[in-house]
Design an enzyme around this catalytic site. Structure first.
Site, PDB file in Angstrom:
ATOM      1  N   HIS A 191       7.719  -5.570  -9.157  1.00 27.95           N
ATOM      2  CA  HIS A 191       7.122  -4.934 -10.338  1.00 27.95           C
ATOM      3  C   HIS A 191       7.756  -3.558 -10.496  1.00 27.95           C
ATOM      4  CE1 HIS A 191       4.217  -2.727 -12.721  1.00 27.95           C
ATOM      5  NE2 HIS A 191       3.758  -2.071 -11.683  1.00 27.95           N
ATOM      6  N   TYR A 244       1.720   0.985 -18.168  1.00 30.74           N
ATOM      7  CA  TYR A 244       0.695   1.947 -17.778  1.00 30.74           C
ATOM      8  C   TYR A 244       1.373   3.241 -17.336  1.00 30.74           C
ATOM      9  CZ  TYR A 244       1.624   0.598 -12.871  1.00 30.74           C
ATOM     10  OH  TYR A 244       2.218   0.344 -11.647  1.00 30.74           O
ATOM     11  N   ASP A 283     -24.070 -27.557  -7.760  1.00 33.05           N
ATOM     12  CA  ASP A 283     -25.032 -28.645  -7.947  1.00 33.05           C
ATOM     13  C   ASP A 283     -24.307 -29.973  -7.783  1.00 33.05           C
ATOM     14  OD1 ASP A 283     -23.576 -28.524 -10.305  1.00 33.05           O
ATOM     15  OD2 ASP A 283     -25.297 -28.809 -11.616  1.00 33.05           O
ATOM     16  N   THR A 307       0.824  -1.212   0.000  1.00 35.04           N
ATOM     17  CA  THR A 307       0.000   0.000   0.000  1.00 35.04           C
ATOM     18  C   THR A 307       0.855   1.257   0.000  1.00 35.04           C
ATOM     19  OG1 THR A 307      -1.737  -1.161   1.216  1.00 35.04           O
ATOM     20  CG2 THR A 307      -1.811   1.238   1.247  1.00 35.04           C
TER      21      THR A 307
END
Length: 817
Positions: A224, A258, A550, A45
């Protein structure tokens, strides 16, 4: 009201978001501990660039990202914004990428995300630094933008503390205190902090932390690259110190790049370099006194960035006059499938995990965890990021490291729905594998099992069908990937003759003991209190009546049941509800194997080699027999997932090759073939059968999915029963059939009624019986059969109509003959 004591380990964006969400729900006895300072703790962060893009291949992750960006937009911080809606711009420099941006636009359209598809000049108008001559177009999403991660942390922490939470810095958690299978707190260097619930939000340290409680958290810390350029003359004065950025986030995914603004500089993130798994033992997590020396920021490696810089100055020519001014290799968490890892420890009550969560989904994941803790059931489907979604064979170090490295490489790749893992392969193969290889099988590995998609030796079947007049449309390059027209021939041959399908990867569980029936009755929707040898189709629901999975349940004896399940999540669900005694659960999948023998000639193949009476009176539909085929002991179940007469035949793995050879020899006079998963999928869609996790999720109820027949409301209570009577179903799973025989879709495409996007495709296949593509789509419940719809597929738009739920053999005459 007394609420549980919660300790959250990790004060990054996830842990702090969770503290905010829990205290908002009224759980105020929350303590957040971090080994670093508050609130730039030194984890991911602290250096995250803060890009938040809502649109994702996963519908759930799109919803979680949308929640995150809207929540962060509402936060207040004395230093300024927590979220800046600069928008996101993805550009295409190849036709493949341009098609993919249309595919993403379809995801956005069906999920309520604002978007625009732009021509090059419009892209340059949004982002003037671009060389418009190098691009084919772009996708602009105006609500996306930049999260100021530390401010968002501080703002949420302030809210949580105002409600009673406390945050403590420099608290190294040494151990988790537990007693009688439940957490009791955590031990730090200064003492024990009591807790009823402990949540691991330690980021890339999560795998190491999980080992303390005997839990494998499948993630890899991966470096990164991120760089910041020297100032651009054209951006001088364009952004104030407070605003920081005004241009959209730019993604040049054809080259794994980016870009975001930092005032008059450009920050560049790069995923095109070699994977860099990080050895956590080499990190000094005590040096977090400044931004420069936090443990999650490693030294920049310029050689790895060389290609990124070359491609950058081609796209943004003005940067050619500058250079990289600063950079680092920041650590983030990557997982084998690219999704987060969230859930409660099965064997240690109260220990929760929320890991491999980036800023993009942080608040959404936190809300989901809080809902699961407080309400018992989250409001979104969680199967894609559930802690227990992985098979045990996928939890060894080599698998996690190799597949997580592939996840890093593929972050910005154009991913086809049927792309297969490159490595490791052949982790689990059925006993039939040598025969399948000899038949030229093309294998898929969606989990850990190798599964034949089609068999090259069936080219002769295709040639015969084409010679007889069957028209198989030419596919476009995208839908033709990982596909062969042979699969169409295999499906058609199953309808006309007989085929063998490898069913070994289907999870098989034996549930036995005096409490077995009561357990399964409580867990599932249908009535299982039937005679021995009965086979029952039933559902697992969550507490809100949504479909988790299922199952088929076969009663082998009064207290013995064979459960055909869909994978590790079903095993986890049943395991969590096992009573302390009276029931034994055993996963027999790897010890056994099975084939589906289906087609109008299946009885002719099997009858001569088994003593069992295979007539309709002898072994009725949805009944089983424990018998022999030749001299091989088998469990024979008269069920069919392809809509043709036949049986699932199971035996111990040691008999697998002998069973295959025996059936193949017996079937040779009847032109038996082996058939693969693509044919299997086409036939089950023709028959109206649904697939868990694709067509069926917890978002929807059984009635909405067309599975109301699997609900026995007259039996005793079962999980989700009470919610079924009060839950609205504004949408239904419908079958649609395309007008154009050449039209093919693959799944997740938006479906429009008139000019309005009204739903989305879940799964699809080209039907050899009808000569059209069939698809399932969630559409408005009041839409009439025959209603016209359109489906956006990349750059094309296809017309279709709502068809009957069952396209082939609605009377069930074929499966019962």
């Amino acid at each position: 009201m007394t609420t549980p004591k919660v300790v959250i380990v990790g004060a990054g964006i996830v842990g702090t978001s969770l503290a905010d969400e829990l205290t908002l729900c009224g759980w105020t006895d929350v303590t957040v501990l971090d080994r670093g300072p508050l609130f730039a703790t030194g984890g991911s962060t602290s250096h995250a660039p803060g890009l938040v893009f809502a649109t994702n291949p996963s519908k759930t992750m799109t919803e979680l990202a949308s929640y995150t960006l809207e929540k962060f937009s509402s936060l207040s911080h004395p230093d300024g914004w927590c979220f800046n809606h600069v928008g996101g711009l993805e550009v295409a420099t190849t036709e493949t990428r341009w098609g993919d941006l249309h595919r993403k636009a379809g995801w956005a359209a069906s999920r309520g995300v604002e978007y625009e598809l732009l021509v090059p000049a419009q892209c340059a108008a949004r982002y003037p630094l671009l060389d418009a001559d190098r691009i084919l177009g772009g996708l602009f999403t105006p609500r996306d933008g930049l999260a100021k991660a530390i401010r968002a942390v501080e703002a949420q922490a302030a809210r949580a503390m105002s409600r009673g939470a406390r945050f403590l810095a420099h608290q190294e958690v040494i151990d988790v205190v537990e007693s009688n299978g439940a957490v009791r707190g955590v031990r730090t260097a200064t003492g024990v902090v009591d807790a009823d619930i402990v949540v691991c939000c330690t980021g890339f340290w999560g795998r190491e932390f999980g080992r303390r409680v005997g839990l494998t958290i499948p993630l890899v810390p991966m470096a990164h690259q991120y760089a910041v350029t020297t100032p651009l003359e054209s951006r001088a004065g364009a952004n104030s110190a407070l605003a920081e950025a005004s241009l959209p986030i730019l993604r040049h995914q054809d080259h794994d790049l980016y870009y975001r603004e930092h005032g008059d500089r450009i920050g560049i993130g790069y995923y095109g370099h070699r994977p860099m798994p990080t050895d956590l033992s080499a990190l000094d997590h005590n040096t977090t006194t400044s931004d420069a020396d936090m443990p999650s920021k490693l030294m920049f490696t310029p050689d790895d960035f060389a290609e990124a810089w070359e491609q950058t100055i081609r796209l943004i020519p003005e940067l050619g006059a500058g250079k990289v001014d600063d950079g680092f290799n920041g650590i983030f968490s990557f997982t084998p499938d690219g999704h987060s890892v969230v859930g409660e420890h099965r064997d240690l009550s109260g220990f929760w995990v929320a890991e491999a969560v980036w800023v993009t989904h942080s608040a959404g994941i936190a809300r989901t965890v809080a809902e699961a803790m407080v309400d018992g059931t989250p409001s979104v489907d969680t199967h894609e990021f559930d802690l227990y979604r992985f098979d045990d064979a996928a939890l060894d170090d080599d698998f996690i490291r190799t597949t997580s490295s592939q996840s890093f490489v593929e972050v910005y790749d154009v991913i086809h729905p049927h792309d297969q893992r490159a490595a490791p392969r052949r982790i689990r193969v059925s006993p039939f594998y040598p025969r399948e290889v000899a038949l030229g099988a093309e294998f898929w590995a969606p989990g850990v099992w190798e599964q034949p998609a089609w068999y090259e030796t069936n080219q002769t079947v295709l040639d015969e069908l084409v010679a007889a007049g069957m028209a198989i449309p030419q596919r476009d390059s995208w839908s033709a990937r990982h596909w062969s027209p042979i699969s169409v021939a295999e499906a058609a041959h199953t309808r006309s003759h007989v085929a063998l399908y490898d069913m070994t990867p289907l999870t098989r569980l034996d549930v036995t003991g005096p409490g077995a029936l009561d357990l399964l009755q409580r867990l599932t929707t249908n009535d299982l209190d039937k005679s021995v040898a009965s086979v029952t189709y039933t559902l697992l629901l969550d507490e809100m009546g949504g479909i988790r999975s299922d199952l088929t349940v076969t009663r082998l004896a009064a207290d013995a049941f064979r459960v055909g399940a869909n994978g590790p999540l079903d095993v986890d669900r049943i395991t969590r509800h096992l009573p302390p005694d009276g029931v034994t659960l055993r996963d027999i999948t790897t010890a056994t194997c099975g084939v589906g023998l289906w087609g109008p000639l299946a009885r002719e193949v099997l009858a001569p080699i088994t003593p069992t009476d295979l007539s309709n009176d002898g072994l009725r539909y949805f009944r089983c027999a424990q018998t022999t085929v030749g001299s091989i002991p088998v469990t024979l179940m008269r069920v069919s997932y392809v809509g043709e007469s036949g049986w699932e035949i199971y035996t111990d793995a040691e008999h697998g090759l002998a069973l295959w050879d025996l059936l193949t020899d017996a079937g040779r006079p009847h032109r038996i073939i082996a058939a693969g998963r693509i044919a299997f999928n086409a036939l089950r869609i023709e028959k109206g059968y649904r697939s868990a996790g694709t067509d069926l999720t917890t978002e929807y109820t059984p009635d909405a999915a067309g599975l109301g027949f699997a609900i026995a409301m007259t039996k005793g209570d079962f999980i989700g029963k009470s919610a079924l009577t009060s839950r609205d179903a504004p949408k239904r799973l419908r079958t649609i059939m395309f007008d154009d025989p050449t039209a093919v879709v693959l799944g997740k495409e938006p479906v429009s009624v008139g000019a309005t996007v009204a739903g989305y495709v879940t799964s699809a296949a080209w039907s050899p019986t009808l000569g059209r593509c069939l698809a399932y789509a969630w559409l408005p419940a009041d839409l009439d059969e025959g209603a016209e719809v359109t489906v956006a597929y990349q750059l094309a738009t296809y017309r279709a109509a709502v068809a009957p739920d069952v396209s082939v053999d609605p009377s069930m005459s074929r499966v019962r003959r």
